[in-house]
Design an enzyme around this catalytic site. Structure first.
Site, PDB file in Angstrom:
ATOM      1  CB  CYS A  86     -14.952  15.235  -2.745  1.00 25.08           C
ATOM      2  SG  CYS A  86     -14.882  16.688  -3.181  1.00 25.08           S
ATOM      3  N   GLY A 257      -8.577 -14.299   4.011  1.00 22.41           N
ATOM      4  CA  GLY A 257      -7.675 -14.748   5.006  1.00 22.41           C
ATOM      5  C   GLY A 257      -7.203 -13.707   5.876  1.00 22.41           C
ATOM      6  CG  PHE A 707     -12.039  23.513   4.139  1.00 25.78           C
ATOM      7  CD1 PHE A 707     -13.022  24.126   3.183  1.00 25.78           C
ATOM      8  CD2 PHE A 707     -11.377  22.335   4.043  1.00 25.78           C
ATOM      9  CE1 PHE A 707     -13.215  23.217   1.986  1.00 25.78           C
ATOM     10  CE2 PHE A 707     -11.465  21.653   2.822  1.00 25.78           C
ATOM     11  CZ  PHE A 707     -12.425  22.043   1.894  1.00 25.78           C
ATOM     12  CD  GLN A1110     -17.009  28.015  -2.340  1.00 29.95           C
ATOM     13  OE1 GLN A1110     -16.777  28.417  -1.219  1.00 29.95           O
ATOM     14  NE2 GLN A1110     -16.029  27.034  -2.993  1.00 29.95           N
ATOM     15  CD  GLU A1177     -16.562  32.293   6.743  1.00 31.87           C
ATOM     16  OE1 GLU A1177     -15.921  31.985   7.583  1.00 31.87           O
ATOM     17  OE2 GLU A1177     -17.090  33.540   6.567  1.00 31.87           O
TER      18      GLU A1177
HETATM   19  C1  FAD Z   1      -9.671   2.097   5.222  1.00 34.08           C
HETATM   20  C2  FAD Z   1     -10.137   0.468   5.409  1.00 34.08           C
HETATM   21  C3  FAD Z   1     -11.331   0.133   5.680  1.00 34.08           C
HETATM   22  C4  FAD Z   1     -11.556  -0.997   6.112  1.00 34.08           C
HETATM   23  N1  FAD Z   1     -12.977  -1.173   6.477  1.00 34.08           N
HETATM   24  C5  FAD Z   1     -13.236  -2.286   6.824  1.00 34.08           C
HETATM   25  C6  FAD Z   1     -14.637  -2.951   7.149  1.00 34.08           C
HETATM   26  O1  FAD Z   1     -15.430  -2.025   7.153  1.00 34.08           O
HETATM   27  N2  FAD Z   1     -15.113  -3.960   7.520  1.00 34.08           N
HETATM   28  C7  FAD Z   1     -13.889  -5.019   7.543  1.00 34.08           C
HETATM   29  O2  FAD Z   1     -14.579  -6.276   7.814  1.00 34.08           O
HETATM   30  N3  FAD Z   1     -12.849  -4.681   7.403  1.00 34.08           N
HETATM   31  C8  FAD Z   1     -12.346  -3.612   6.902  1.00 34.08           C
HETATM   32  N4  FAD Z   1     -11.218  -3.338   6.635  1.00 34.08           N
HETATM   33  C9  FAD Z   1     -10.053  -4.382   6.975  1.00 34.08           C
HETATM   34  C10 FAD Z   1      -9.933  -5.301   5.740  1.00 34.08           C
HETATM   35  O3  FAD Z   1     -10.921  -5.882   5.468  1.00 34.08           O
HETATM   36  C11 FAD Z   1      -8.634  -6.104   5.836  1.00 34.08           C
HETATM   37  O4  FAD Z   1      -7.676  -5.472   6.648  1.00 34.08           O
HETATM   38  C12 FAD Z   1      -8.411  -7.156   5.020  1.00 34.08           C
HETATM   39  O5  FAD Z   1      -9.663  -7.990   4.746  1.00 34.08           O
HETATM   40  C13 FAD Z   1      -7.375  -7.953   5.307  1.00 34.08           C
HETATM   41  O6  FAD Z   1      -6.836  -8.468   4.126  1.00 34.08           O
HETATM   42  P1  FAD Z   1      -5.399  -8.326   3.794  1.00 34.08           P
HETATM   43  O7  FAD Z   1      -5.216  -9.294   2.485  1.00 34.08           O
HETATM   44  O8  FAD Z   1      -5.106  -6.940   3.291  1.00 34.08           O
HETATM   45  O9  FAD Z   1      -4.638  -8.901   4.780  1.00 34.08           O
HETATM   46  P2  FAD Z   1      -3.167  -8.673   5.095  1.00 34.08           P
HETATM   47  O10 FAD Z   1      -2.787  -7.433   5.585  1.00 34.08           O
HETATM   48  O11 FAD Z   1      -2.185  -8.908   3.939  1.00 34.08           O
HETATM   49  O12 FAD Z   1      -2.678  -9.581   6.225  1.00 34.08           O
HETATM   50  C14 FAD Z   1      -3.317  -9.329   7.492  1.00 34.08           C
HETATM   51  C15 FAD Z   1      -3.066 -10.476   8.526  1.00 34.08           C
HETATM   52  O13 FAD Z   1      -3.381 -11.721   8.184  1.00 34.08           O
HETATM   53  C16 FAD Z   1      -2.425 -12.572   8.082  1.00 34.08           C
HETATM   54  N5  FAD Z   1      -2.716 -13.444   6.673  1.00 34.08           N
HETATM   55  C17 FAD Z   1      -3.341 -13.018   5.732  1.00 34.08           C
HETATM   56  N6  FAD Z   1      -3.514 -14.048   4.781  1.00 34.08           N
HETATM   57  C18 FAD Z   1      -2.905 -15.423   5.437  1.00 34.08           C
HETATM   58  C19 FAD Z   1      -2.956 -16.629   5.278  1.00 34.08           C
HETATM   59  N7  FAD Z   1      -3.520 -17.179   3.916  1.00 34.08           N
HETATM   60  N8  FAD Z   1      -2.437 -17.549   6.136  1.00 34.08           N
HETATM   61  C20 FAD Z   1      -1.920 -17.081   7.193  1.00 34.08           C
HETATM   62  N9  FAD Z   1      -2.013 -15.577   7.560  1.00 34.08           N
HETATM   63  C21 FAD Z   1      -2.321 -14.944   6.609  1.00 34.08           C
HETATM   64  C22 FAD Z   1      -1.282 -11.600   7.590  1.00 34.08           C
HETATM   65  O14 FAD Z   1       0.035 -12.312   8.065  1.00 34.08           O
HETATM   66  C23 FAD Z   1      -1.375 -10.646   8.577  1.00 34.08           C
HETATM   67  O15 FAD Z   1      -1.044 -10.963   9.692  1.00 34.08           O
HETATM   68  C24 FAD Z   1     -10.814  -2.243   6.366  1.00 34.08           C
HETATM   69  C25 FAD Z   1      -9.330  -1.779   5.910  1.00 34.08           C
HETATM   70  C26 FAD Z   1      -9.042  -0.716   5.501  1.00 34.08           C
HETATM   71  C27 FAD Z   1      -7.572  -0.301   5.152  1.00 34.08           C
HETATM   72  S1  FES Z   2     -11.250  17.800  -2.007  1.00 37.42           S
HETATM   73 FE1  FES Z   2     -12.730  17.365  -3.990  1.00 37.42          FE
HETATM   74  S2  FES Z   2     -12.443  19.209  -4.915  1.00 37.42           S
HETATM   75 FE2  FES Z   2     -11.292  19.534  -3.091  1.00 37.42          FE
END
Ligand code: FAD
Ligand code: FES
Length: 1236
Positions: A86, A257, A707, A1110, A1177
């Protein structure tokens, strides 16, 4: 079969993955038309919505939590909301509303001397019958292969594991998706949902690769409760890390994974799992194999030892045994919800009953392209005793083994190396303590070192609000001064509030995507659109030659180009735009427009480089009082220094955009637009179309945050979209994506302040000479007004008899910086407060004493000779220090700092005197139109825009008081240039002052005219009088009474004579004081906000809860400005920090645990509506209290190693800067390569 509810980020979730799931959105939870859900009711009633753009997300996270946990704990709420950002409220009121669901919520805000902000007892209870039931037909789904064929993508969901392996052998290069949080777009295959499990065995735990991080966390939490301590040592380390990975919404879908196989060093799990000694089961159609999870498994970023046809089936985690110890650490840009800069897992095994190392495993993520192990160092430490000698040698060995060149990806090399050592040090101390606890003869951890061992955890914020209740004599039906809920609050929380991109598309509507420059300074040689124009759905490419009117417009002495024709001056400038049938088509085609450039010299981006090139905008401003040079001669001491303050991205939740609808006649165009300055957008659009202003109508319903960022840039964006509508004859929509918005629209100006100050030994400042350099970017935009504002706030609250300020705007090859809440104030004020701090350090005095000595008191004059009364400022100061128990806490902090070597605390109190309004008198005007209909209902239109600050709510309160009718009879539809022309922007904290007076005048005028009828029929109602008039009007045309009035209120005539250094720049000043306490971890640079107290003089508040909103929201935005929000550019001028994963605005865990806000009582302001004061502000600047408290804490750490407390700390005070400023043996070792 059990049903689980989980919240997700809609933008990350592929629609095909929802097969078999039931989706609930905010609309399915409750509605104002039927029945609101308690979650929706409570967030709005507790004043937890401002612009409302984040509110549906907040509601859904809380709703999901309640569905799974009907009686949540405070920690549950914190975890549930951590992934919701937010930008307006500062989170405290959201938390307050949601805390009412907890059984024990002893920390709900306590209100004093005031009306209650909300009545928790009146809230409706959760009624499970209101919830949708899970559709039974979805439970019967059979597991069979599903194939979805899109335009470009084929999605296959395999029936089971066997099918998955079959498919993988058929399509070896089609990636598998589990949670898709790594955002793959292309031909893909979803991992089979049949392989989801966490199995707990006698000697190990097996995690299915597709298991979500949430499931793993929950199962491990259960497991550690029953497993013997020694077996769960490693699991605790894994849990510590899991709790910090991303947010609940991400963990709900992200798989283990995916985390491992992404081979991304920023992802946290690999280092921990590798240190735990995990192995992986890999499957293909041809069989299975086991691979150990070590650094060798990762071959490059995004690449592992897996063959294309293989999939990962599971992760095998061995339990730890007695004499095995394991810990994990991570450090990110902010406390939570951020990728780690360095993460690590460390495990040591001792020979039984000894402190002799048998085995040591250390893995770091972020210290190289892939996972890094200090294998050699570990081997050399085997056989060594766990003592200080080992620590010294380990640091040397680890450092020499990790290869991090100065050019390493992501930079921060010195910080990363320091973290690597600091984490090992923490590990060393932890293990030492454990060995001691096991009865071994090892050195005890010194008591002051224990502070290295405790993590900085934050609790949900709590606090006290206090404001003056309206007088008991005020009629109940008079709403002015009462804490009314935001007029759109319930629409925000139910998702019924309409923003520009919620407007349904008009038949035939097109979408526009910009083509922007990729070079910082270059000549455009050619633009090749052949491929783009041949793509499906593409209708047109527009550039300068397609502008029917003028492609250039005058802005002071400069001409501003809409579409750049010849020479680009920064990355992100508009060169052209693709218009296509859909968003995706336009986006894809825009990437296929090829612009060829010839690079030009010079190219530079920083203030220092601009100074070297003497690249400045004119005019250069100066303000001076007294004789600065003589002042220096009479001073005891002289000090010179400088402070740099980085810029800030607006990061409003709703990105910029517009819908242009051509009306088909005479160039008439309607624009539905998110702008704070509709009249300026109208002007720029008319200029570009070559039509008069009266053909262009801008409609602004509400903004999802502004803002200051939606004043200037949106006008050019609107002009481009209007041209597209004009050329195609169809309506055209443009909605910037977050990255585009950040790249193109820029934000707050970075500042460099250089100062020379003369002062007496008691801290009295005699003379100061300050030069501000702002980085204006490549065009003037509002830079002149911003540097002027900085200069006008140079004195803040201090009477410095000889004071000179100069303001210089640097022209660089960056996108043009623009207006941002505070408008140069937070930067200008920061410099003088730094000066105060430096003087205090030199004199050996607390900074607050130096502030007091130099403070204005009573009737005073600013350095530009504007008179004002400082007594309320002094009242705020005294009250704030008292409420904050400042002196007592300062003593406690000194004691704490003596007893703790690796954690330090600091406290800082800072006052503010903030000028309200525009320094150009003609800008200080508001307008209002009041239409009264025959049924007595009133339609109010005014010149302000509703962007969350609650201007509509306040205007309805004012109109209701004067017309003496209920607020429910008054309605505001939108801001429109057709109803109120030539309006000024809603900015400068002046919206309510300007518009409020206009509304008041218009309504009073209306009442005066009704007076004869009221007097004739005193017992009758408003409806009667209005009907009477309308009847009379109809029958007797020309009768003097009309039913609508437009009223312009001309505000104060402010102006500054820059030659003579004098003027009445502002109509009045808003005063306040803020005091903040922080704690820093000297080893990591992390900090925690412990407590903030604010006392603010807002006159007689029109609506105290809106004003407190604010104040708190501004403070939290300032907290981000001065601590976490850091803009980074590549060496070629490309903004790198273009999204929430790189650019960190405060989250719920960054809010002070104790947050108290008081409005000064028994105060008034003769200059503004009903004695109120502008407050939009000023409090952004209060974020600097956190900065100075951090600086004080760092000074305490430096003192422990004999370093002076005069040191430079630039803003923002990121963990990197904090850590490196806390110089110690580890920073020394990194710098010199040896330990002292
Ligand atoms: C906003 C945001 C914040 C995040 N912050 C963190 C953080 O603070 N710390 C952190 O560690 N991570 C962070 N992540 C990353 C997140 O943990 C990983 O993106 C997530 O664990 C990946 O898992 P998934 O299932 O979404 O993978 P997918 O996106 O589905 O797959 C990722 C890759 O792995 C392969 N894959 C997946 N499973 C298998 C399998 N069983 N066999 C073979 N290949 C496979 C896929 O082909 C692909 O290449 C963040 C992600 C986001 C979007
Ligand atoms: S972004 Fe939370 S009220 Fe505007």
């Amino acid at each position: 079969m059990s049903i689980s509810h989980f919240s997700v980020n809609a933008c990350l979730l592929p629609i095909c993955s929802l097969n078999g799931a039931a989706v609930t959105t905010v609309e399915g939870v409750g509605s104002t038309k039927t029945k609101m859900h308690p979650v929706q009711e409570r967030i709005a009633a507790a004043h937890g919505t401002q612009c409302g753009f984040c509110s549906p997300g907040m509601v859904m996270s809380m709703y999901t939590l309640l569905r799974n946990t009907p009686e949540p704990s405070m920690e549950d709420i914190q975890e549930a909301l951590l992934g919701n950002l937010c930008r307006c409220t500062g989170y405290r009121p959201i938390v307050d509303g949601f805390k009412t669901f907890c059984q024990t919520n002893d920390s709900t805000s306590i209100l004093q001397e005031s009306d209650d902000t909300f009545q928790a007892d009146d809230f409706r209870l959760v009624d499970p019958t209101q919830d949708f039931i899970f559709p039974p037909e979805l439970m019967k789904q059979s597991h069979q292969r599903m194939v979805f064929q899109g335009e470009r993508i084929k999605w296959i969901t395999p029936a089971d594991l066997e099918d998955l392996l079959e498919l993988k052998s058929q399509y070896p290069h089609a990636p598998l998706l589990a949670g898709n949080t790594t955002c793959y777009h292309g031909k893909t295959m979803q991992i089979s949902k049949t392989v989801l499990s966490v199995k707990i065995h006698g000697d190990r735990i097996t995690l299915s690769a597709a298991c979500t991080l949430t499931t793993i966390k929950e199962k491990l939490e259960e497991a550690v409760k029953v497993l013997p301590e020694e077996k769960s040592e490693g699991l605790h380390a894994l849990l510590e890390t899991l709790g910090k990975v991303a947010s609940k919404q991400i963990r709900n879908v992200a798989s283990v994974g995916g985390n491992i196989l992404s081979s991304n060093p920023k992802f946290d799990l690999c280092s921990v799992l590798a240190a735990l000694g995990c192995s992986l089961t890999i499957l293909s159609k041809d069989g299975s194999r086991k691979l150990n999870l070590t650094e060798g498994f990762f071959t490059a970023v995004g690449k592992t030892a897996l063959k294309p046809e293989e999939v990962m089936l599971s992760v095998y985690i061995p339990y730890t045994k007695k004499w095995e110890f394991m810990l994990a650490f991570r450090q990110a840009q902010c406390r939570q919800f951020a990728f780690s800069i360095i993460n690590c897992g460390m495990k040591v095994i001792f020979f039984e009953g000894t402190n002799v190392v048998k085995d040591l495993k250390i893995f770091y993520g972020g210290a190289g392209a892939t996972l890094v192990s200090t294998r050699n160092a570990s081997q050399q430490l085997v056989g060594r005793k766990w003592n200080d000698n080992l620590l010294t040698d380990a640091c040397k060995l680890v450092l020499s083994e990790i290869h991090l060149p100065d050019t390493a990806h992501g930079g921060m090399v010195e910080y990363k190396k320091t973290l690597i050592l600091s984490f090992f040090f923490k590990f060393y101390l932890h293990i030492l303590q454990k060995l001691k606890a096991m009865g071994l003869n090892v050195a005890a951890v010194p008591p002051e070192y224990m502070s290295a061992l405790t993590p900085l955890h934050s609790k949900l914020p709590q606090g006290q609000l206090s404001y003056q209740a309206v007088s008991v004599s005020q009629p109940l039906e008079d709403p002015v001064g009462r804490p009314n809920v935001h007029q759109s609050g319930f629409k925000h929380s139910t998702g019924e509030a309409i923003y520009y991109d919620d407007i349904p598309s008009i038949d035939g509507e097109l979408f526009l995507v910009f083509v922007t420059s990729t070079r910082p300074h270059a000549k455009i040689i050619s633009i090749d659109t052949t491929e783009a124009l041949s793509m499906p759905g593409v209708v047109a490419f527009l550039s300068a030659k397609d502008v029917p009117g003028n492609n250039k417009r005058r802005w002071f002495h400069d001409m501003v180009e809409l579409f750049i024709e010849e020479e680009v001056m920064c990355v992100g400038q508009m060169i052209g735009a693709i218009v296509a049938e859909t968003r995706e088509q336009a986006r894809r085609a825009a990437q296929k427009v090829y612009v060829s450039y010839q690079d030009l010299e010079p190219v530079f981006f920083t203030i220092e480089e601009a100074i070297n090139h003497q690249s400045f905008f004119s005019p250069q401003r100066k303000l001076e009082r007294g004789d600065v040079d003589v002042g220096f001669e009479t001073s005891d001491q002289i000090l010179e220094g400088e402070i740099y303050m980085g810029g800030q991205e607006h990061f409003y939740m709703e990105t910029q955009g517009v819908i242009a609808v051509p009306k088909g006649e005479n160039g008439e165009t309607d624009l539905f637009i998110a702008t704070q300055h509709a009249a300026f957008a109208q002007e720029v659009v008319a200029n570009a179309l070559g039509v008069s202003f009266n053909k262009i109508t801008c409609h602004v319903k509400r903004l999802g945050g502004g803002f200051g960022g939606k004043i200037m840039k949106i006008a050019d964006i609107s002009a481009a979209v209007a041209i597209a509508a004009y050329r195609t004859g169809r309506s055209v929509r443009c909605v910037l994506e977050r990255g585009e918005d950040m790249l193109m629209t820029s934000g707050r100006h970075p500042f460099l302040g250089k100062y020379k100050v003369g002062f007496m030994n008691d801290g009295t400042i005699i003379s100061a000479d300050v030069t501000y350099y702002s980085n204006a970017g490549n065009t003037l935009d509002e830079s002149q007004f911003i540097i002027e504002k900085a200069l006008l706030h140079l004195d803040n609250c201090y009477k410095i008899p000889n004071l000179r300020g100069r303001g210089i705007m640097c022209k660089t090859y960056l996108p043009s910086y623009t207006a941002f809440r505070g408008f140069g104030g937070p930067q200008g004020l920061m410099v003088i407060e730094s000066v105060i701090n430096e003087v205090a350090a030199k004199c050996g005095l607390p900074a607050e004493e130096v502030r007091e000595i130099n403070m204005y008191r009573n009737e005073s004059h600013t350095h530009f000779r504007q008179s004002f009364d400082a007594s309320n400022m002094v009242r705020c100061w005294n009250e704030c220090l008292e409420k904050a128990s400042y002196y007592q806490r300062r003593q406690n902090i000194e004691e704490f700092n003596k007893q703790n070597r690796w954690k330090k605390r600091g406290i800082s109190a800072v006052p503010i005197k903030f000028g309200i309004g525009f320094t150009k008198g003609f800008c200080n005007q508001g307008a209002a139109l009041v239409n009264v209909y025959k049924d007595g209902s009133v339609l109010l239109s005014h010149s302000g825009t509703e962007m969350g600050q609650g201007i509509n709510t306040k205007m309805i309160q004012i109109a209701s008081r004067i017309l003496k009718i209920p607020q429910s009879s008054i309605y505001i539809v939108e801001t429109s240039t057709a109803s109120v022309p030539n309006a000024i922007p809603s900015a400068a904290s002046f919206g309510t002052d300007a518009v409020g007076m206009a509304v008041k005048d218009a309504c009073e005028n209306m009442m005066n005219r009704l007076q004869p009828i009221i007097e004739q029929h005193p017992k009758m109602s408003w409806e009667y009088w209005v009907r009477f008039v309308s009847f009379y009007c109809l029958k007797n045309s020309g009768y003097f009474l009309i039913c609508y009035l437009i009223f312009f209120n001309r505000g104060p005539n402010t102006d500054v004579d820059w030659e003579r250094s004098e003027g009445n720049a502002y109509f009045y000043f808003t005063f306040g004081v803020c005091c903040s306490e922080v704690e820093i971890d000297c080893l990591t640079g992390e900090h925690k906000n412990i407590r903030t107290d604010i006392v603010m003089d807002v006159g007689q508040s029109l609506n105290p809860t809106l004003d407190i909103g604010q104040i708190e929201g501004g403070f939290v935005q300032g907290l981000g400005l001065y601590t976490t929000e850091e803009l980074k550019f590549s060496p070629s001028g490309v903004l790198i920090t273009r999204g929430p994963s790189q650019y960190k605005i405060p989250t719920i865990c960054d809010i002070p645990e104790q947050m108290n806000t008081s409005l000064l009582q028994n105060t008034s302001n003769p200059h503004a509506i009903y004695s109120s004061k502008g407050i939009g502000e000023p409090t952004v600047f209060f974020g600097c209290t956190v900065f100075f408290a951090i600086k004080q804490a760092i000074a305490a750490a430096r003192k422990d190693v004999g370093l002076h407390d005069n040191f430079t700390l630039n803003s923002p005070a990121t963990p990197e800067k904090i850590r490196l400023a806390c110089a110690d043996q580890f920073t020394q070792m990194v710098r010199c390569g040896k330990i002292h």
